[in-house]
Design a protein around this motif. Structure first.
Motif, PDB file in Angstrom:
ATOM      1  N   VAL A 174      -7.843  -7.389   7.962  1.00  0.00           N
ATOM      2  CA  VAL A 174      -6.474  -7.339   8.474  1.00  0.00           C
ATOM      3  C   VAL A 174      -6.439  -7.647   9.965  1.00  0.00           C
ATOM      4  N   GLU A 175      -5.243  -7.946  10.447  1.00  0.00           N
ATOM      5  CA  GLU A 175      -5.033  -8.082  11.874  1.00  0.00           C
ATOM      6  C   GLU A 175      -5.004  -6.691  12.510  1.00  0.00           C
ATOM      7  N   PRO A 176      -5.450  -6.566  13.765  1.00  0.00           N
ATOM      8  CA  PRO A 176      -5.457  -5.252  14.425  1.00  0.00           C
ATOM      9  C   PRO A 176      -4.073  -4.901  14.988  1.00  0.00           C
ATOM     10  N   THR A 177      -3.199  -4.402  14.131  1.00  0.00           N
ATOM     11  CA  THR A 177      -1.861  -3.993  14.551  1.00  0.00           C
ATOM     12  C   THR A 177      -1.680  -2.508  14.304  1.00  0.00           C
ATOM     13  N   ALA A 178      -0.711  -1.914  14.999  1.00  0.00           N
ATOM     14  CA  ALA A 178      -0.446  -0.481  14.833  1.00  0.00           C
ATOM     15  C   ALA A 178      -0.047  -0.167  13.397  1.00  0.00           C
ATOM     16  N   THR A 179       0.709  -1.062  12.770  1.00  0.00           N
ATOM     17  CA  THR A 179       1.147  -0.846  11.386  1.00  0.00           C
ATOM     18  C   THR A 179      -0.045  -0.826  10.443  1.00  0.00           C
ATOM     19  N   ASN A 180      -0.940  -1.793  10.589  1.00  0.00           N
ATOM     20  CA  ASN A 180      -2.115  -1.846   9.715  1.00  0.00           C
ATOM     21  C   ASN A 180      -3.014  -0.624   9.910  1.00  0.00           C
ATOM     22  N   LEU A 181      -3.181  -0.202  11.153  1.00  0.00           N
ATOM     23  CA  LEU A 181      -4.020   0.958  11.424  1.00  0.00           C
ATOM     24  C   LEU A 181      -3.429   2.221  10.808  1.00  0.00           C
ATOM     25  N   ALA A 182      -2.098   2.347  10.858  1.00  0.00           N
ATOM     26  CA  ALA A 182      -1.443   3.515  10.263  1.00  0.00           C
ATOM     27  C   ALA A 182      -1.644   3.530   8.752  1.00  0.00           C
ATOM     28  N   LEU A 183      -1.554   2.360   8.100  1.00  0.00           N
ATOM     29  CA  LEU A 183      -1.744   2.282   6.654  1.00  0.00           C
ATOM     30  C   LEU A 183      -3.187   2.595   6.261  1.00  0.00           C
ATOM     31  N   ILE A 184      -4.133   2.116   7.068  1.00  0.00           N
ATOM     32  CA  ILE A 184      -5.540   2.425   6.798  1.00  0.00           C
ATOM     33  C   ILE A 184      -5.776   3.928   6.916  1.00  0.00           C
ATOM     34  N   ASN A 185      -5.205   4.531   7.965  1.00  0.00           N
ATOM     35  CA  ASN A 185      -5.374   5.972   8.155  1.00  0.00           C
ATOM     36  C   ASN A 185      -4.774   6.763   7.001  1.00  0.00           C
ATOM     37  N   GLN A 186      -3.650   6.287   6.453  1.00  0.00           N
ATOM     38  CA  GLN A 186      -3.047   6.943   5.291  1.00  0.00           C
ATOM     39  C   GLN A 186      -4.002   6.910   4.099  1.00  0.00           C
ATOM     40  N   ASP A 187      -4.659   5.775   3.879  1.00  0.00           N
ATOM     41  CA  ASP A 187      -5.628   5.666   2.786  1.00  0.00           C
ATOM     42  C   ASP A 187      -6.778   6.646   2.976  1.00  0.00           C
ATOM     43  N   LEU A 188      -7.253   6.756   4.222  1.00  0.00           N
ATOM     44  CA  LEU A 188      -8.356   7.670   4.501  1.00  0.00           C
ATOM     45  C   LEU A 188      -7.945   9.114   4.244  1.00  0.00           C
ATOM     46  N   LEU A 189      -6.716   9.445   4.624  1.00  0.00           N
ATOM     47  CA  LEU A 189      -6.215  10.801   4.410  1.00  0.00           C
ATOM     48  C   LEU A 189      -6.121  11.145   2.927  1.00  0.00           C
ATOM     49  N   LEU A 194       0.799  -1.211   0.000  1.00  0.00           N
ATOM     50  CA  LEU A 194       0.000   0.000   0.000  1.00  0.00           C
ATOM     51  C   LEU A 194       0.841   1.274   0.000  1.00  0.00           C
ATOM     52  N   ASN A 195       2.130   1.167   0.269  1.00  0.00           N
ATOM     53  CA  ASN A 195       2.981   2.349   0.224  1.00  0.00           C
ATOM     54  C   ASN A 195       3.335   2.735  -1.201  1.00  0.00           C
ATOM     55  N   SER A 196       3.114   1.842  -2.169  1.00  0.00           N
ATOM     56  CA  SER A 196       3.386   2.154  -3.567  1.00  0.00           C
ATOM     57  C   SER A 196       2.281   3.073  -4.101  1.00  0.00           C
ATOM     58  N   PRO A 197       2.595   3.899  -5.105  1.00  0.00           N
ATOM     59  CA  PRO A 197       1.598   4.841  -5.634  1.00  0.00           C
ATOM     60  C   PRO A 197       0.372   4.115  -6.183  1.00  0.00           C
ATOM     61  N   ARG A 198      -0.820   4.640  -5.848  1.00  0.00           N
ATOM     62  CA  ARG A 198      -2.063   4.081  -6.346  1.00  0.00           C
ATOM     63  C   ARG A 198      -2.981   5.209  -6.800  1.00  0.00           C
ATOM     64  N   HIS A 199      -3.737   4.952  -7.838  1.00  0.00           N
ATOM     65  CA  HIS A 199      -4.683   5.942  -8.321  1.00  0.00           C
ATOM     66  C   HIS A 199      -5.957   5.891  -7.491  1.00  0.00           C
TER      67      HIS A 199
END
Length: 202
Positions: free
Chosen positions: A96-111, A80-85
């Motif tokens: 996903v599993e409830p981990t801090a890393t997964n939550l941070a990536l989800i929040n990035q998508d929302l942003l 998910l860190n790679s560029p996406r349209h």
């Protein structure tokens, strides 16, 4: 269940009007009856999963089965860190599993407003401190309205056959539990994962 998750946690419509291969899911998942929009068309969605989410899904569903459930794109969390349209008119479904890393990536998508809305499904129960931290993140970012649902699904196990399951912990778990070099914290973490997985199965 997976069929309900893939239908955005809605009950499946009547299957009589939907045509799908009844043998597609090897008897573990019913034939696809995807949720429909107001025009009678399947609601297409993006599916995002981590390693365990991939194992859970791939044990019972194939790519063609996912399409039958309205999944048009499926992505692994680590990519998910790679560029996406952006696909602003399509919802995203996280498994996903409830981990801090997964939550941070989800929040990035929302942003980034990549999708219309997010349906977040955790494979196991999210610890309260992590949930509070995630709530604080989305409140600060002002993305709460993009989070349509947050569910604990208790699916942190892999079903290979109707009467056979695995916790998908890997062979290193055995060595860690029997190693003199393993710390109490490491052992406690593994025991918690085993208990959580068994609780989900029951």
């Amino acid at each position: 269940s997976l069929e309900k998750i893939l239908n955005l946690n809605h009950a499946s419509p009547e299957p009589s009007t939907v045509h799908h291969d009844p043998a597609a899911a090897n008897g573990l998942i019913p034939k696809a009856t995807p949720i429909l929009n107001s025009d009678g068309d399947p609601i297409w969605k993006v599916l995002v999963f981590d390693n365990l989410g991939r194992d859970v899904i791939s044990s019972v569903l194939r790519v063609n089965d996912l399409r039958g459930w309205g999944v048009t794109i499926h992505l692994k969390q680590r990519n998910l860190n790679s560029p996406r349209h952006p696909i602003p008119d399509v919802p995203v479904l996280y498994l996903v599993e409830p981990t801090a890393t997964n939550l941070a990536l989800i929040n990035q998508d929302l942003l980034k407003s990549l999708y219309s809305e997010a349906y977040i499904n955790f494979l196991s129960s999210i610890p309260r401190p992590l949930m509070e931290d995630f709530a604080a993140q989305i409140a600060e970012a002002g993305t709460a309205e993009s989070s349509s649902q947050v569910y604990d699904q208790y699916l942190n196990f892999v079903v290979a056959e109707p009467d056979l399951f695995s916790l998908s912990l890997g062979k290193e778990t055995y060595w860690a539990l029997n190693s003199a070099n393993a710390t109490d914290e490491e052992i406690d973490t593994l025991v918690e994962r085993i208990v959580s997985g068994l609780f989900s199965v029951v």
